[in-house]
Design a protein around this motif. Structure first.
Motif, PDB file in Angstrom:
ATOM      1  N   UNK A  28      85.146  25.302  54.182  1.00  0.00           N
ATOM      2  CA  UNK A  28      84.027  24.845  55.595  1.00  0.00           C
ATOM      3  C   UNK A  28      84.840  25.221  57.078  1.00  0.00           C
ATOM      4  N   UNK A  29      85.773  24.665  56.228  1.00  0.00           N
ATOM      5  CA  UNK A  29      87.267  24.819  58.374  1.00  0.00           C
ATOM      6  C   UNK A  29      87.799  25.716  58.297  1.00  0.00           C
ATOM      7  N   UNK A  30      87.336  26.509  57.331  1.00  0.00           N
ATOM      8  CA  UNK A  30      88.257  28.520  57.939  1.00  0.00           C
ATOM      9  C   UNK A  30      86.832  28.778  57.376  1.00  0.00           C
ATOM     10  N   UNK A  31      85.842  28.677  57.461  1.00  0.00           N
ATOM     11  CA  UNK A  31      84.667  29.532  57.661  1.00  0.00           C
ATOM     12  C   UNK A  31      84.021  29.275  59.326  1.00  0.00           C
ATOM     13  N   UNK A  32      84.306  27.557  59.886  1.00  0.00           N
ATOM     14  CA  UNK A  32      83.915  27.913  61.205  1.00  0.00           C
ATOM     15  C   UNK A  32      85.157  28.214  62.000  1.00  0.00           C
ATOM     16  N   UNK A  33      86.202  27.973  61.592  1.00  0.00           N
ATOM     17  CA  UNK A  33      86.981  28.768  62.238  1.00  0.00           C
ATOM     18  C   UNK A  33      87.070  30.042  62.822  1.00  0.00           C
ATOM     19  N   UNK A  34      86.689  30.710  61.846  1.00  0.00           N
ATOM     20  CA  UNK A  34      87.365  32.679  61.875  1.00  0.00           C
ATOM     21  C   UNK A  34      85.814  32.457  61.288  1.00  0.00           C
ATOM     22  N   UNK A  35      84.453  32.183  60.707  1.00  0.00           N
ATOM     23  CA  UNK A  35      83.810  33.257  60.166  1.00  0.00           C
ATOM     24  C   UNK A  35      82.901  33.514  60.547  1.00  0.00           C
ATOM     25  N   UNK A  36      82.316  32.081  61.464  1.00  0.00           N
ATOM     26  CA  UNK A  36      81.008  31.680  61.488  1.00  0.00           C
ATOM     27  C   UNK A  36      80.403  32.181  62.801  1.00  0.00           C
ATOM     28  N   UNK A  37      81.529  32.801  63.602  1.00  0.00           N
ATOM     29  CA  UNK A  37      81.054  33.078  64.698  1.00  0.00           C
ATOM     30  C   UNK A  37      79.969  34.671  64.367  1.00  0.00           C
ATOM     31  N   UNK A  38      81.240  35.593  63.849  1.00  0.00           N
ATOM     32  CA  UNK A  38      80.782  37.230  63.245  1.00  0.00           C
ATOM     33  C   UNK A  38      79.506  37.200  62.478  1.00  0.00           C
TER      34      UNK A  38
END
Length: 270
Positions: free
Chosen positions: A120-130
């Motif tokens: 989740x921490x990687x997702x929220x940092x880089x993948x959630x926005x796109x």
């Protein structure tokens, strides 16, 4: 063989859906695979575990899980807490059509059932926005703009390889057996052989294999061989060649199993 129908936008080679189950029922999330689609699931809420080829991942909000074609998987909801997710589907044709073949490696450069979870921490940092922007553009009716962000997302997803979390196998022996089966489908594989090779009593092996995968050992081997026949046939082999190379001892055996599992004859194979 699929949990629910996968919808790909015409001529775009990707699709996206936002699903909410307020009272999740595990009967709706049976073990399945997708024949020609990569699946990315953004887990938003719920109390669930993700199973892939005998391995299990405990999910927390904003974890992301990925699967490739012929990788058997399912979600298990542990309570009636609302299960919400966004699912991005990528056709196997997408990468060639969009000239981004190198972005396919995050799905293909790993053994089945391993490296499925992006934390989740990687997702929220880089993948959630796109992912959110793809969703917005789709709802605005601009698939071209959404497609541009899909390519950006795949670029960022590949950049997250080093952060992929290992699975927690319910039984490491079963993970090893599943991996062995997938690597030796064209060879003769029997219960007695696996019992001796992995030092497990064959009756106990049958019990724990079904518990971890949802299939009996023979069901799993036959199912994976059918999937391999599909893959080999789609690459140009005749059905006889493909069934032989997938480990079936004769075409009649493959034919009977295929009809039993799909309700169709192999000549209707896509």
């Amino acid at each position: 063989m699929t949990e629910k129908e996968v919808t790909i936008f015409p001529n775009m080679f990707f699709g996206l859906t936002h699903c909410i189950d307020e009272q999740p029922d595990n009967n709706d999330f049976k073990l399945h695979n997708h024949d020609n689609v990569y699946e990315i699931v953004l887990f938003l809420s719920g109390d669930a575990e993700f199973y892939a080829e005998g391995n299990v991942y405990k999910l927390k909000p904003y974890d992301m899980v990925i699967t490739r074609p012929f990788e058997m998987h399912h979600i298990k909801c542990l309570s009636k807490k609302t299960y919400e997710r966004i699912i991005l589907y990528i056709s196997t044709e997408y990468f060639e059509q969009n000239r981004c073949e190198k972005f396919e490696s995050i799905f293909t450069d790993r053994p089945p059932g391993t490296g499925n979870l992006i934390p989740a921490d990687i997702v929220k940092d880089t993948l959630l926005n796109p992912i959110n922007r793809i969703n917005v553009y789709i709802h605005e009716g601009s698939l071209t703009a959404a497609n541009g962000v899909v390519i950006e997302f795949l670029y960022l997803l590949n950049g997250s390889k080093s952060a992929i979390s290992p699975s927690k196998s319910m039984d490491k022996r079963i993970s090893n057996i599943v991996m062995y089966i997938n690597e030796h489908l064209s060879e003769k594989i029997t219960l007695d052989f696996l019992s001796e090779k992995f030092f497990i009593n064959k009756y106990h092996l049958c019990k724990i294999f079904k518990k971890n995968t949802g299939y009996t050992l023979n069901q799993y081997i036959n199912y994976k061989r059918i999937l391999l026949v599909r893959e080999l046939h789609s690459s140009g082999q005749t059905l006889l060649e493909a069934s032989t190379n997938a480990g079936f001892n004769n075409y009649s055996h493959f034919y009977r199993l295929y009809v039993k599992k799909t309700g169709m004859t192999p000549k209707n194979m896509n």
